[in-house]
Design an enzyme around this catalytic site. Structure first.
Site, mmCIF file in Angstrom:
data_model
loop_
_atom_site.group_PDB
_atom_site.id
_atom_site.type_symbol
_atom_site.label_atom_id
_atom_site.label_comp_id
_atom_site.label_asym_id
_atom_site.label_seq_id
_atom_site.Cartn_x
_atom_site.Cartn_y
_atom_site.Cartn_z
ATOM 1 N N GLY A 63 -15.293 -2.361 -36.598
ATOM 2 C CA GLY A 63 -15.747 -1.398 -37.599
ATOM 3 C C GLY A 63 -17.205 -1.058 -37.344
ATOM 4 O O GLY A 63 -17.858 -1.676 -36.490
ATOM 5 N N LYS A 64 -17.733 -0.097 -38.026
ATOM 6 C CA LYS A 64 -19.162 0.226 -37.918
ATOM 7 C C LYS A 64 -19.556 1.082 -39.107
ATOM 8 O O LYS A 64 -18.720 1.832 -39.637
ATOM 9 C CB LYS A 64 -19.433 1.006 -36.626
ATOM 10 C CG LYS A 64 -20.861 0.909 -36.149
ATOM 11 C CD LYS A 64 -21.081 -0.386 -35.416
ATOM 12 C CE LYS A 64 -22.517 -0.627 -35.034
ATOM 13 N NZ LYS A 64 -22.624 -1.875 -34.256
#
Ligand code: NAD
Length: 459
Positions: free
Chosen positions: A115-116
């Site tokens: 994720g980011k």
């Protein structure tokens, strides 16, 4: 421009499709279909969340700030990845970095997905109170999709312990009575963070180099002696002579990597250059890295930038322009500042025979191809800078167990995990003469594709 992670995933899948030893039971039309499914799943994110955070600035003005959370893939575990505060954050970049996290975790056997997050601000233009409000709002807007078993953010460029402490506290208020220590990593040690998290990425960056040139080279001594692999011999043998290192970026990652190199008793290192956003400092006999770290700690985390500051600090060095670090006569160049530093337009001036990527994507796709053609050994970001996420995983574990490890236990586990990855990828790289980046990506994609197949997600 850096090649997108999606494009590299596609290349790796194409190679695996043609590799009869990978999933040998799936053949013919079924095989083509299964690989199309893998491409569709891995080259696109599961979800892209966007919000406009509404905050009231110190002067009373209300502003709306774009913010993202991208959840790329959770095949191997909860989504995991940092939150970046930077004015140039764009959706496409966040998607790309989220995909890189999926692959990094798969490569290093960390049980997380990718994720980011990103917030489009220059944090230097906001007061501490305004940043606090932005952190709170970020958690409020995305609270339904975050959590220790769902999606676990961490710091990235422009954020650090302080922001993670604020965010975890907001998460705890929104979810009373629920476990919260594992909701964010990279927190301060007093607030449930892990010892060693701050130095983890830089230590890991240097460890990939030391392991290659010392531990792995020693273990392969017999193989090297028969002279059958000229490439491996040229990469691994430095004959005990002094190894000249230049380090771009002297922040968290660059300064820790430089210190590890300076202190390492196993290789005969000389850190001949370091740089930051203002200057390059050079000394052909090696710089006093601990003195530079002390100076930076006292001076807004910046290196001495003129003769007066050098004289005051007692550090002996020649001052150069900030880009010069890239072009010096060094054996190893550690890139620990920003994306896209070595590009098609400047790659010819880079002299180092080996490059270690401490930052994410500091080498553009075109420059990477040119370096490969020149047989420059590149230890890629996906391998070299994973120390942060590995120790984040240890922090998450400690939060779950509410048992905390000593610093030496943390570094032992960090090294064990990275060594296990290197044992898998270094021989494949040096024996097959494929770039280490290709080998690492293929290894990670293979792991993900295999699990997707086992879980019945490909048909
Ligand atoms: P940092 O902000 O602590 O340090 C960045 C350094 O780069 C500073 O010394 C800064 O002066 C220098 N810099 C900025 N612009 C520059 C320029 N144009 N030329 C040369 N130097 C310049 O950041 P960090 O935490 O050390 O991270 C460095 C890179 O590594 C980032 O790209 C980050 O995304 C990546 N990374 C960090 C971690 C981590 O755990 N900190 C983990 C993985 C990847």
């Amino acid at each position: 421009m850096a090649r997108t992670t999606g494009a590299i995933i596609n290349d790796s899948l194409q190679q695996l499709l043609e590799d009869g030893e990978f999933l040998p039971d799936i053949r013919g039309e079924m095989r083509t279909k299964a690989f199309h499914s893998m491409t569709a799943i891995l080259s696109t994110p599961d979800q892209v969340h966007k919000a406009y955070l509404r905050i009231s600035r110190d002067d009373g003005e209300v502003v709306r700030i774009p913010a993202f959370r991208v959840q790329h893939n959770n095949t191997l575990g909860p989504y995991k990845g940092g939150i970046r505060f930077h004015e140039s954050v764009q959706e496409e970049e966040v998607v790309n970095l989220a995909a890189l996290m999926t692959l990094k975790n798969a490569l290093h056997q960390v049980p997380f997905g990718g994720g980011k997050g990103g917030v489009v601000i220059n944090p230097r233009e906001y007061s501490a109170k305004e940043l606090y409000l932005i952190c709170k709002k970020y958690v409020q807007y995305f609270s339904a999709i975050l959590g220790p078993d769902q999606d676990i953010p961490a710091p990235d460029a422009g954020t650090g312990e302080r922001e993670m402490d604020w965010m975890m506290s907001e998460y705890k208020s929104i979810h009373p009575g629920k476990p919260y220590l594992g909701s964010f990593t990279g927190k301060s040690v007093a607030n449930g963070g892990s010892l060693g998290r701050r130095e983890a990425t830089g230590k890991g960056v240097y460890f990939t180099l030391r392991y290659l040139l010392h531990d792995f080279a020693e273990a392969q001594r017999q193989w090297l002696a028969d002279g059958s692999n000229a490439y491996a011999s040229s990469v691994l043998s430095h004959g005990g002579r002094a190894l000249k290192l230049a380090v771009q970026g002297f922040g968290n990652v660059g300064s820790s990597a430089a210190l590890e190199a300076y202190r390492c008793p196993l290789l005969n290192n000389k850190v001949v250059a370091v740089s930051d956003r203002n200057v390059t400092l050079y000394h052909p006999d090696g710089l006093d890295v601990p003195a530079l770290i002390e100076f930076a700690a006292r001076n807004g985390r910046e290196l001495p930038r003129d003769e007066r500051e050098l004289a005051e600090s007692g550090i002996s060095a020649t001052l150069m322009g900030r880009e010069e670090v890239l072009y010096l006569d060094a054996d190893v160049l550690i890139l620990a500042a920003l994306e896209d530093q070595v590009r098609a337009d400047n790659v010819d001036r880079v002299k180092a025979g080996m490059i270690v990527e401490g930052a994410n994507a500091p080498i553009s796709g075109e420059a990477d191809r040119l370096l490969n053609a020149r047989k420059v050994a590149v230890i890629p970001d996906i391998l070299a800078n994973a120390g942060g996420v590995i120790v984040s995983y240890l922090e998450w574990l400690q939060g779950r167990e509410t048992q905390f490890y000593s610093e030496s236990q943390v570094f032992e586990q960090l090294q064990a995990k990275m060594a296990s990855t290197m044992t898998a990828v270094y021989p494949a790289w040096l024996r097959a003469e494929r770039s280490l980046r290709e080998v690492c990506y293929t290894h990670a994609v293979q792991k993900l594709a295999n699990i997707l197949y086992i879980q019945g997600k490909l048909f």
